[in-house]
Design a protein around this motif. Sequence first.
Motif, PDB file in Angstrom:
ATOM      1  N   HIS A   1       0.807  -1.216   0.000  1.00  0.00           N
ATOM      2  CA  HIS A   1       0.000   0.000   0.000  1.00  0.00           C
ATOM      3  C   HIS A   1       0.842   1.270   0.000  1.00  0.00           C
ATOM      4  N   ILE A   2       1.766   1.377   0.925  1.00  0.00           N
ATOM      5  CA  ILE A   2       2.534   2.622   1.040  1.00  0.00           C
ATOM      6  C   ILE A   2       3.489   2.774  -0.141  1.00  0.00           C
ATOM      7  N   THR A   3       3.963   1.660  -0.695  1.00  0.00           N
ATOM      8  CA  THR A   3       4.792   1.727  -1.902  1.00  0.00           C
ATOM      9  C   THR A   3       3.984   2.266  -3.073  1.00  0.00           C
TER      10      THR A   3
ATOM     11  N   VAL B   1      -6.735  15.485 -26.486  1.00  0.00           N
ATOM     12  CA  VAL B   1      -6.220  14.167 -26.098  1.00  0.00           C
ATOM     13  C   VAL B   1      -5.271  14.289 -24.912  1.00  0.00           C
ATOM     14  N   VAL B   2      -4.365  15.252 -24.984  1.00  0.00           N
ATOM     15  CA  VAL B   2      -3.377  15.425 -23.919  1.00  0.00           C
ATOM     16  C   VAL B   2      -4.053  15.831 -22.610  1.00  0.00           C
ATOM     17  N   VAL B   3      -4.999  16.762 -22.679  1.00  0.00           N
ATOM     18  CA  VAL B   3      -5.691  17.217 -21.468  1.00  0.00           C
ATOM     19  C   VAL B   3      -6.495  16.079 -20.850  1.00  0.00           C
ATOM     20  N   ASN B   4      -7.173  15.298 -21.677  1.00  0.00           N
ATOM     21  CA  ASN B   4      -7.948  14.171 -21.156  1.00  0.00           C
ATOM     22  C   ASN B   4      -7.048  13.133 -20.493  1.00  0.00           C
ATOM     23  N   CYS B   5      -5.918  12.843 -21.111  1.00  0.00           N
ATOM     24  CA  CYS B   5      -4.989  11.866 -20.527  1.00  0.00           C
ATOM     25  C   CYS B   5      -4.422  12.372 -19.205  1.00  0.00           C
ATOM     26  N   ALA B   6      -4.016  13.642 -19.190  1.00  0.00           N
ATOM     27  CA  ALA B   6      -3.442  14.208 -17.964  1.00  0.00           C
ATOM     28  C   ALA B   6      -4.478  14.258 -16.846  1.00  0.00           C
ATOM     29  N   SER B   7      -5.699  14.648 -17.187  1.00  0.00           N
ATOM     30  CA  SER B   7      -6.760  14.716 -16.184  1.00  0.00           C
ATOM     31  C   SER B   7      -7.075  13.333 -15.628  1.00  0.00           C
ATOM     32  N   PHE B   8      -7.127  12.347 -16.508  1.00  0.00           N
ATOM     33  CA  PHE B   8      -7.393  10.979 -16.054  1.00  0.00           C
ATOM     34  C   PHE B   8      -6.289  10.479 -15.131  1.00  0.00           C
ATOM     35  N   LEU B   9      -5.029  10.716 -15.517  1.00  0.00           N
ATOM     36  CA  LEU B   9      -3.914  10.261 -14.692  1.00  0.00           C
ATOM     37  C   LEU B   9      -3.931  10.935 -13.325  1.00  0.00           C
ATOM     38  N   LYS B  10      -4.140  12.249 -13.320  1.00  0.00           N
ATOM     39  CA  LYS B  10      -4.136  12.971 -12.042  1.00  0.00           C
ATOM     40  C   LYS B  10      -5.261  12.483 -11.135  1.00  0.00           C
ATOM     41  N   ASN B  11      -6.450  12.317 -11.671  1.00  0.00           N
ATOM     42  CA  ASN B  11      -7.567  11.847 -10.854  1.00  0.00           C
ATOM     43  C   ASN B  11      -7.367  10.403 -10.406  1.00  0.00           C
ATOM     44  N   THR B  12      -6.747   9.606 -11.258  1.00  0.00           N
ATOM     45  CA  THR B  12      -6.439   8.221 -10.879  1.00  0.00           C
ATOM     46  C   THR B  12      -5.464   8.184  -9.716  1.00  0.00           C
ATOM     47  N   PHE B  13      -4.435   9.010  -9.788  1.00  0.00           N
ATOM     48  CA  PHE B  13      -3.458   9.066  -8.704  1.00  0.00           C
ATOM     49  C   PHE B  13      -4.117   9.515  -7.399  1.00  0.00           C
ATOM     50  N   SER B  14      -5.001  10.495  -7.486  1.00  0.00           N
ATOM     51  CA  SER B  14      -5.664  11.012  -6.286  1.00  0.00           C
ATOM     52  C   SER B  14      -6.556   9.957  -5.644  1.00  0.00           C
ATOM     53  N   VAL B  15      -7.357   9.284  -6.458  1.00  0.00           N
ATOM     54  CA  VAL B  15      -8.268   8.269  -5.925  1.00  0.00           C
ATOM     55  C   VAL B  15      -7.489   7.103  -5.329  1.00  0.00           C
ATOM     56  N   THR B  16      -6.400   6.722  -5.973  1.00  0.00           N
ATOM     57  CA  THR B  16      -5.565   5.640  -5.441  1.00  0.00           C
ATOM     58  C   THR B  16      -5.026   6.005  -4.065  1.00  0.00           C
ATOM     59  N   THR B  17      -4.519   7.221  -3.941  1.00  0.00           N
ATOM     60  CA  THR B  17      -3.951   7.666  -2.670  1.00  0.00           C
ATOM     61  C   THR B  17      -5.001   7.700  -1.568  1.00  0.00           C
ATOM     62  N   ILE B  18      -6.154   8.269  -1.859  1.00  0.00           N
ATOM     63  CA  ILE B  18      -7.209   8.377  -0.850  1.00  0.00           C
ATOM     64  C   ILE B  18      -7.693   6.994  -0.416  1.00  0.00           C
ATOM     65  N   THR B  19      -7.846   6.088  -1.377  1.00  0.00           N
ATOM     66  CA  THR B  19      -8.290   4.729  -1.048  1.00  0.00           C
ATOM     67  C   THR B  19      -7.279   4.023  -0.157  1.00  0.00           C
ATOM     68  N   VAL B  20      -5.999   4.152  -0.496  1.00  0.00           N
ATOM     69  CA  VAL B  20      -4.951   3.494   0.286  1.00  0.00           C
ATOM     70  C   VAL B  20      -4.935   4.003   1.722  1.00  0.00           C
ATOM     71  N   PHE B  21      -5.059   5.307   1.904  1.00  0.00           N
ATOM     72  CA  PHE B  21      -4.994   5.829   3.268  1.00  0.00           C
ATOM     73  C   PHE B  21      -6.235   5.472   4.078  1.00  0.00           C
ATOM     74  N   ASN B  22      -7.365   5.288   3.431  1.00  0.00           N
ATOM     75  CA  ASN B  22      -8.524   4.763   4.151  1.00  0.00           C
ATOM     76  C   ASN B  22      -8.237   3.365   4.681  1.00  0.00           C
ATOM     77  N   ILE B  23      -7.555   2.567   3.884  1.00  0.00           N
ATOM     78  CA  ILE B  23      -7.197   1.217   4.318  1.00  0.00           C
ATOM     79  C   ILE B  23      -6.171   1.265   5.444  1.00  0.00           C
ATOM     80  N   LEU B  24      -5.142   2.099   5.290  1.00  0.00           N
ATOM     81  CA  LEU B  24      -4.085   2.182   6.298  1.00  0.00           C
ATOM     82  C   LEU B  24      -4.616   2.687   7.637  1.00  0.00           C
ATOM     83  N   MET B  25      -5.552   3.624   7.594  1.00  0.00           N
ATOM     84  CA  MET B  25      -6.125   4.129   8.843  1.00  0.00           C
ATOM     85  C   MET B  25      -6.903   3.043   9.570  1.00  0.00           C
ATOM     86  N   ASN B  26      -7.607   2.216   8.822  1.00  0.00           N
ATOM     87  CA  ASN B  26      -8.363   1.137   9.456  1.00  0.00           C
ATOM     88  C   ASN B  26      -7.450   0.028   9.957  1.00  0.00           C
ATOM     89  N   GLU B  27      -6.305  -0.152   9.313  1.00  0.00           N
ATOM     90  CA  GLU B  27      -5.350  -1.151   9.779  1.00  0.00           C
ATOM     91  C   GLU B  27      -4.640  -0.714  11.059  1.00  0.00           C
TER      92      GLU B  27
END
Length: 276
Positions: free
Chosen positions: A141-143, A172-198
């Motif tokens: 998770h933290i990795t 195309v570039v804006v859509n790709c960048a927006s998708f990547l940024k939002n993907t990174f954000s959601v991944t981080t938030i999900t992981v920390f929800n798991i870590l807090m519960n652990e």
Amino acid sequence: MLTETCVSNLTCFCCHLALNITAVQQYLETLHKHNGDAVDNSVETVEESLAGTDTEENGGGGCLKLFTNWPLMSAITLYCIFSLQDVAYAETFSLWAVSDRSFGGLSFTTTDVGNVLAMSGLFLFLYQMLIYPFLAKTVDHITLVRAVALLTLPVLASYPFFPSLSGFGLMVVVNCASFLKNTFSVTTITVFNILMNEAVTQDVRAAANGIAVTLMSISKAVAPAVAGIIFSWAQRRQTAAFLPGDHLVFFILNIFTFIGFVFTFRPFFVRGSAKH
């Protein structure tokens, strides 16, 4: 316009639904990772367990003990930092996209911005349902958070150069960048929800999540004001020699990302290992 609004709202709803489903799945896995252990369901065992819990809570200050749980508090702090950065980005993106090109923006219409966000939401939904569960099982998770933070830096740093593009290539570039940024954000938030519960035992998870959501909400409440101040400041620096215009905005967003990345290491962040 009404149809586009409905599509955008539906996409956002699906995105949040996927986030909740994924978080619950990961939470259940951590909750039941000791399924092989024998469970004694006798009345005496239950009474002893409840008595022990009451004694511990009454003697230890109840929820106040959570503030001395450093694995929990370090995870909450990082959760707040990345949440603040995420909301600040969301507030800045729309303002930047609709700004005139003479001010470093993209001269997008509100419809263009809505289309970008709708496409990002659609691909984010697919990512949450198909890709993230695999990553969560194969990467620590933290990795995963550290990798995402490092990948966020070049993505945000590239935004000020988008106005040099035009037409289909820009979309195309804006859509790709927006998708990547939002993907990174959601991944981080999900992981920390798991870590807090652990980091806490099951009997205090409700209180721990209450503290986390309260502090996170404060961070998200501050973020729009911070983003607005930075964006306004950047608009007056179009001819500056160092970090002109929107370069300043995305540089500061990257500072928050880098701070979060640094704090994922010891001695600040300590991985929780509470028994469930």
